[in-house]
Each structure stands twice: as C-alpha cells, then as structure tokens.
Design a protein around this motif. Structure first.
Motif, PDB file in Angstrom:
ATOM      1  N   ARG A  25       0.840  -1.209   0.000  1.00 52.52           N
ATOM      2  CA  ARG A  25       0.000   0.000   0.000  1.00 52.52           C
ATOM      3  C   ARG A  25       0.869   1.251   0.000  1.00 52.52           C
ATOM      4  O   ARG A  25       1.812   1.363   0.780  1.00 52.52           O
ATOM      5  CB  ARG A  25      -0.911   0.007   1.208  1.00 52.52           C
ATOM      6  CG  ARG A  25      -1.923  -1.144   1.140  1.00 52.52           C
ATOM      7  CD  ARG A  25      -3.067  -0.906   2.003  1.00 52.52           C
ATOM      8  NE  ARG A  25      -3.788   0.269   1.504  1.00 52.52           N
ATOM      9  CZ  ARG A  25      -5.060   0.486   1.713  1.00 52.52           C
ATOM     10  NH1 ARG A  25      -5.746  -0.357   2.411  1.00 52.52           N
ATOM     11  NH2 ARG A  25      -5.635   1.563   1.259  1.00 52.52           N
ATOM     12  N   PRO A  57      -4.561   0.384  -8.599  1.00 55.90           N
ATOM     13  CA  PRO A  57      -5.542   0.403  -7.509  1.00 55.90           C
ATOM     14  C   PRO A  57      -5.381  -0.811  -6.600  1.00 55.90           C
ATOM     15  O   PRO A  57      -5.024  -1.897  -7.051  1.00 55.90           O
ATOM     16  CB  PRO A  57      -6.891   0.366  -8.237  1.00 55.90           C
ATOM     17  CG  PRO A  57      -6.597   0.852  -9.615  1.00 55.90           C
ATOM     18  CD  PRO A  57      -5.180   0.435  -9.920  1.00 55.90           C
ATOM     19  N   ASP A  58      -5.648  -0.605  -5.326  1.00 59.12           N
ATOM     20  CA  ASP A  58      -5.540  -1.685  -4.348  1.00 59.12           C
ATOM     21  C   ASP A  58      -6.687  -2.664  -4.578  1.00 59.12           C
ATOM     22  O   ASP A  58      -7.853  -2.307  -4.407  1.00 59.12           O
ATOM     23  CB  ASP A  58      -5.602  -1.107  -2.933  1.00 59.12           C
ATOM     24  CG  ASP A  58      -5.350  -2.147  -1.860  1.00 59.12           C
ATOM     25  OD1 ASP A  58      -5.313  -3.356  -2.163  1.00 59.12           O
ATOM     26  OD2 ASP A  58      -5.169  -1.735  -0.698  1.00 59.12           O
ATOM     27  N   PRO A  59      -6.397  -3.913  -4.948  1.00 56.79           N
ATOM     28  CA  PRO A  59      -7.475  -4.866  -5.204  1.00 56.79           C
ATOM     29  C   PRO A  59      -8.214  -5.290  -3.939  1.00 56.79           C
ATOM     30  O   PRO A  59      -9.335  -5.777  -4.005  1.00 56.79           O
ATOM     31  CB  PRO A  59      -6.752  -6.067  -5.839  1.00 56.79           C
ATOM     32  CG  PRO A  59      -5.343  -5.947  -5.386  1.00 56.79           C
ATOM     33  CD  PRO A  59      -5.080  -4.483  -5.172  1.00 56.79           C
ATOM     34  N   ALA A  61      -9.120  -3.212  -1.481  1.00 59.00           N
ATOM     35  CA  ALA A  61      -9.845  -2.100  -0.864  1.00 59.00           C
ATOM     36  C   ALA A  61     -10.590  -1.318  -1.939  1.00 59.00           C
ATOM     37  O   ALA A  61     -10.260  -1.386  -3.124  1.00 59.00           O
ATOM     38  CB  ALA A  61      -8.866  -1.180  -0.134  1.00 59.00           C
ATOM     39  N   SER A  62     -11.589  -0.567  -1.507  1.00 55.87           N
ATOM     40  CA  SER A  62     -12.344   0.235  -2.472  1.00 55.87           C
ATOM     41  C   SER A  62     -11.594   1.512  -2.840  1.00 55.87           C
ATOM     42  O   SER A  62     -11.881   2.124  -3.860  1.00 55.87           O
ATOM     43  CB  SER A  62     -13.720   0.580  -1.903  1.00 55.87           C
ATOM     44  OG  SER A  62     -13.577   1.329  -0.709  1.00 55.87           O
ATOM     45  N   ARG A  63     -10.640   1.909  -1.992  1.00 56.86           N
ATOM     46  CA  ARG A  63      -9.837   3.107  -2.265  1.00 56.86           C
ATOM     47  C   ARG A  63      -8.372   2.781  -2.025  1.00 56.86           C
ATOM     48  O   ARG A  63      -8.035   1.809  -1.380  1.00 56.86           O
ATOM     49  CB  ARG A  63     -10.236   4.240  -1.328  1.00 56.86           C
ATOM     50  CG  ARG A  63     -11.640   4.722  -1.501  1.00 56.86           C
ATOM     51  CD  ARG A  63     -12.037   5.778  -0.520  1.00 56.86           C
ATOM     52  NE  ARG A  63     -10.899   6.446   0.120  1.00 56.86           N
ATOM     53  CZ  ARG A  63     -10.979   7.600   0.745  1.00 56.86           C
ATOM     54  NH1 ARG A  63     -12.116   8.202   0.829  1.00 56.86           N
ATOM     55  NH2 ARG A  63      -9.924   8.134   1.309  1.00 56.86           N
ATOM     56  N   GLN A  65      -4.090   2.883  -3.382  1.00 55.35           N
ATOM     57  CA  GLN A  65      -3.272   2.286  -4.419  1.00 55.35           C
ATOM     58  C   GLN A  65      -2.168   1.438  -3.794  1.00 55.35           C
ATOM     59  O   GLN A  65      -1.827   1.617  -2.629  1.00 55.35           O
ATOM     60  CB  GLN A  65      -2.655   3.369  -5.295  1.00 55.35           C
ATOM     61  CG  GLN A  65      -3.672   4.156  -6.081  1.00 55.35           C
ATOM     62  CD  GLN A  65      -3.147   4.516  -7.454  1.00 55.35           C
ATOM     63  OE1 GLN A  65      -1.965   4.758  -7.619  1.00 55.35           O
ATOM     64  NE2 GLN A  65      -4.017   4.510  -8.425  1.00 55.35           N
TER      65      GLN A  65
END
Length: 155
Positions: A25, A57-59, A61-63, A65
């Motif tokens: 992250r 984008p972080d797979p 989480a919804s938000r 990177q």
C-alpha cells in the motif's frame, strides 16, 4: 540498474527493498521506508519509469493504491540483497570476523527494543515545530536529501 545513477542507492535501499510482487500500500510506504511521502513519490516515479515497479488500484480495498514490483523489479531487488550480503562478506574478510562481530555487538543494542534506544536522540525540543510531527517508526537504510533540499522527513 547502473543507468539509474547515484540516486539508485537510496531508492533501492529505502523503497525497492520493501516492495513486494503482490503489492504494498502506498500510504504505508513512508513508515516502512523511514522517508517522507515526497521521497517515496520521487523514488516510485523513477522506479515506474524504469519498469521496476508499477502503481495500481488496491485490489483489496475500495480506495487506495499499491505499488508492486515488476519481474524486472524483482530481479533488481534480488541483486540489491545479494550486493548488500556481498559487501558484508567483504567486510568480514577484510576486517576479520572478530572485528566485525565486535562492531555488530556494540551497535545492535542501539537498534533493539521498541522503541530502540537510538530513537532517544530523535526526540525534538518540546517547543520545536517537530514536536507536533509524528515520531518515525523506522530510519531510512540509506540517507537521502530531496532535490528541494531538507531531510527525508520533509523538513
């Protein structure tokens, strides 16, 4: 890697060494590296331009990177760790195991514990602006100064 020049040492020692192939992250990188958000951003810019890392984008989480190592970045990370090990081995050969062992034994107590005793030297004066800044969790593995001047903590 040699084409990256002198800044590569700080990028590899501080940022590349903590990245993973499955992603790290972005917001956690300053704490993991001991450097500022600006330093991480600068290093990731160079690493991505040289196709050693990728931001996405972080797979999970919804938000947010993540930065992940590319196959080329994994090779660079492996070479970095091998080089660090080779340097330590050369020190043992040059200075003998007893000298390097004594040095390690005298320095390790400074870095052990939570927080390590070394961090006592980082305590700012209470009336200084740094007193309001969050204390570091770790120190950088390689010193660096950004192009704007100042230290890795953003000052």
């Amino acid at each position: 890697m040699a084409a990256l020049g002198e800044p590569a040492r700080s990028m590899f020692a501080n940022v590349l060494r903590v990245l993973r192939a499955d992603g790290t992250r972005l917001r956690g990188l300053p704490a993991l590296t001991g450097t500022s958000k600006e330093a991480v951003s600068w290093a990731l810019g160079i690493l991505t331009r040289n196709e050693l890392a990728a931001e996405e984008p972080d797979p999970a989480a919804s938000r947010g990177q993540v930065a992940r190592l590319t196959p080329r970045g994994l090779d660079a990370q492996r070479v970095y760790h091998e080089l660090a090990g080779a340097i330590e081995q050369r020190w043992h050969e040059r200075f003998t195991d007893s000298v390097t062992g004594a040095l390690r034994a005298s320095l390790e107590p400074l870095a052990a514990g939570d927080p390590p005793p070394l961090f006592a030297g980082l305590q700012p004066y209470p009336d200084n602006w740094r007193a309001s800044v969050r204390s570091p969790v770790t120190l950088p593995h390689f010193p660096m100064v950004l192009h704007r001047g100042g230290y890795p903590d953003g000052s």
